[in-house]
Design a protein around this motif. Structure first.
Motif, PDB file in Angstrom:
ATOM      1  N   SER A  82     -33.278  22.845   0.645  1.00 54.76           N
ATOM      2  CA  SER A  82     -32.913  24.181  -0.047  1.00 54.76           C
ATOM      3  C   SER A  82     -32.887  24.174  -1.165  1.00 54.76           C
ATOM      4  O   SER A  82     -32.309  23.466  -2.039  1.00 54.76           O
ATOM      5  CB  SER A  82     -31.425  24.766   0.691  1.00 54.76           C
ATOM      6  OG  SER A  82     -30.493  23.568   0.246  1.00 54.76           O
ATOM      7  N   GLY A  83     -33.481  25.171  -1.821  1.00 56.72           N
ATOM      8  CA  GLY A  83     -33.725  25.458  -3.182  1.00 56.72           C
ATOM      9  C   GLY A  83     -34.792  24.867  -3.843  1.00 56.72           C
ATOM     10  O   GLY A  83     -35.192  24.832  -4.914  1.00 56.72           O
ATOM     11  N   LEU A  84     -35.638  23.842  -3.073  1.00 60.23           N
ATOM     12  CA  LEU A  84     -36.692  23.450  -3.341  1.00 60.23           C
ATOM     13  C   LEU A  84     -38.185  24.292  -3.249  1.00 60.23           C
ATOM     14  O   LEU A  84     -37.910  25.163  -2.351  1.00 60.23           O
ATOM     15  CB  LEU A  84     -36.780  21.932  -3.020  1.00 60.23           C
ATOM     16  CG  LEU A  84     -35.726  20.835  -3.270  1.00 60.23           C
ATOM     17  CD1 LEU A  84     -36.023  19.768  -2.521  1.00 60.23           C
ATOM     18  CD2 LEU A  84     -35.690  21.010  -4.897  1.00 60.23           C
ATOM     19  N   GLU A  87     -43.577  23.730  -0.855  1.00 57.97           N
ATOM     20  CA  GLU A  87     -44.348  22.398  -0.756  1.00 57.97           C
ATOM     21  C   GLU A  87     -43.515  21.364  -0.414  1.00 57.97           C
ATOM     22  O   GLU A  87     -43.731  20.292   0.283  1.00 57.97           O
ATOM     23  CB  GLU A  87     -45.239  22.219  -1.819  1.00 57.97           C
ATOM     24  CG  GLU A  87     -46.302  23.214  -1.876  1.00 57.97           C
ATOM     25  CD  GLU A  87     -46.015  24.586  -2.767  1.00 57.97           C
ATOM     26  OE1 GLU A  87     -46.545  25.397  -2.742  1.00 57.97           O
ATOM     27  OE2 GLU A  87     -44.905  24.675  -3.470  1.00 57.97           O
ATOM     28  N   ALA A  88     -42.099  21.198  -1.236  1.00 56.75           N
ATOM     29  CA  ALA A  88     -41.246  20.059  -0.823  1.00 56.75           C
ATOM     30  C   ALA A  88     -40.673  20.121   0.735  1.00 56.75           C
ATOM     31  O   ALA A  88     -40.464  19.183   1.072  1.00 56.75           O
ATOM     32  CB  ALA A  88     -40.133  20.385  -2.159  1.00 56.75           C
ATOM     33  N   THR A  89     -40.582  21.400   1.130  1.00 54.64           N
ATOM     34  CA  THR A  89     -40.033  21.495   2.434  1.00 54.64           C
ATOM     35  C   THR A  89     -41.191  21.311   3.377  1.00 54.64           C
ATOM     36  O   THR A  89     -40.857  20.253   4.151  1.00 54.64           O
ATOM     37  CB  THR A  89     -39.656  22.972   2.674  1.00 54.64           C
ATOM     38  OG1 THR A  89     -38.247  23.143   1.814  1.00 54.64           O
ATOM     39  CG2 THR A  89     -39.092  23.098   4.177  1.00 54.64           C
ATOM     40  N   GLU A  90     -42.344  21.424   3.098  1.00 49.53           N
ATOM     41  CA  GLU A  90     -43.401  21.187   4.050  1.00 49.53           C
ATOM     42  C   GLU A  90     -43.595  19.560   4.030  1.00 49.53           C
ATOM     43  O   GLU A  90     -43.871  18.915   4.852  1.00 49.53           O
ATOM     44  CB  GLU A  90     -44.790  21.624   3.556  1.00 49.53           C
ATOM     45  CG  GLU A  90     -45.765  21.487   4.243  1.00 49.53           C
ATOM     46  CD  GLU A  90     -47.342  22.077   3.963  1.00 49.53           C
ATOM     47  OE1 GLU A  90     -48.012  22.072   4.474  1.00 49.53           O
ATOM     48  OE2 GLU A  90     -47.411  22.748   2.810  1.00 49.53           O
ATOM     49  N   LEU A  91     -43.682  18.999   2.729  1.00 50.84           N
ATOM     50  CA  LEU A  91     -43.800  17.428   2.550  1.00 50.84           C
ATOM     51  C   LEU A  91     -42.432  16.833   3.384  1.00 50.84           C
ATOM     52  O   LEU A  91     -42.856  16.013   4.100  1.00 50.84           O
ATOM     53  CB  LEU A  91     -43.637  17.186   1.192  1.00 50.84           C
ATOM     54  CG  LEU A  91     -43.688  15.455   1.042  1.00 50.84           C
ATOM     55  CD1 LEU A  91     -44.818  14.645   1.541  1.00 50.84           C
ATOM     56  CD2 LEU A  91     -43.321  15.401  -0.654  1.00 50.84           C
ATOM     57  N   ALA A  92     -41.354  17.341   3.274  1.00 51.31           N
ATOM     58  CA  ALA A  92     -40.359  16.753   4.264  1.00 51.31           C
ATOM     59  C   ALA A  92     -40.625  16.690   5.638  1.00 51.31           C
ATOM     60  O   ALA A  92     -40.208  15.829   6.339  1.00 51.31           O
ATOM     61  CB  ALA A  92     -38.686  17.347   3.688  1.00 51.31           C
ATOM     62  N   ASN A  93     -40.969  17.888   6.141  1.00 52.75           N
ATOM     63  CA  ASN A  93     -41.098  18.214   7.511  1.00 52.75           C
ATOM     64  C   ASN A  93     -42.197  17.262   7.852  1.00 52.75           C
ATOM     65  O   ASN A  93     -42.103  16.910   8.964  1.00 52.75           O
ATOM     66  CB  ASN A  93     -41.321  19.628   7.570  1.00 52.75           C
ATOM     67  CG  ASN A  93     -39.727  20.333   7.830  1.00 52.75           C
ATOM     68  OD1 ASN A  93     -39.249  20.291   8.911  1.00 52.75           O
ATOM     69  ND2 ASN A  93     -39.480  20.843   6.771  1.00 52.75           N
TER      70      ASN A  93
END
Length: 121
Positions: A82-84, A87-93
């Motif tokens: 959250s707050g990133l 792309e960061a969320t996509e990478l984590a998932n």
């Protein structure tokens, strides 16, 4: 197996200590110790880490290295993006979904790259 679990197993092997012997000496079950080594349990508590360090008579740099390994050995990681950036969320998932299928060489390469990025200076 977690990094901490691998080191714990190495330490037992270096000293010729069985799982049962160590478990009895530090006051836990062999099943718990085995689960800790294999990453089936979460990170050891500070008290458990102190018992392990005392059992192996680990001090100074080796104790700090063991503590750092324990910190990096949670087998159930949660990443808050959250707050990133998207792309960061996509990478984590993507990593969460694909990590079990990555070949060891790819894991080693990604880990090496991330460690380089995380170095100070």
């Amino acid at each position: 197996m977690t990094p901490f679990g691998r080191r714990l197993r190495e330490m037992r092997g270096e000293r010729g200590v069985t799982l049962s012997q160590m478990a009895q000496a530090i006051g836990v079950s062999a099943a718990y110790l085995s689960a800790l080594e294999h990453g089936k349990r979460g990170q050891p508590t500070w008290l458990m880490l102190q018992r392990i360090m005392a059992y192996f008579n680990v001090i100074w740099d080796e104790a700090e290295a063991l503590r750092a390994l324990a910190e990096m050995s949670d087998p159930r990681v949660v990443v808050d993006t959250s707050g990133l950036s998207p792309e960061a969320t996509e990478l984590a998932n993507l990593l969460a979904r694909e990590i079990a299928t990555l070949p060891p060489e790819a894991v080693a390469e990604l880990l090496g790259r991330l460690k380089i990025l995380g170095r100070p200076g």
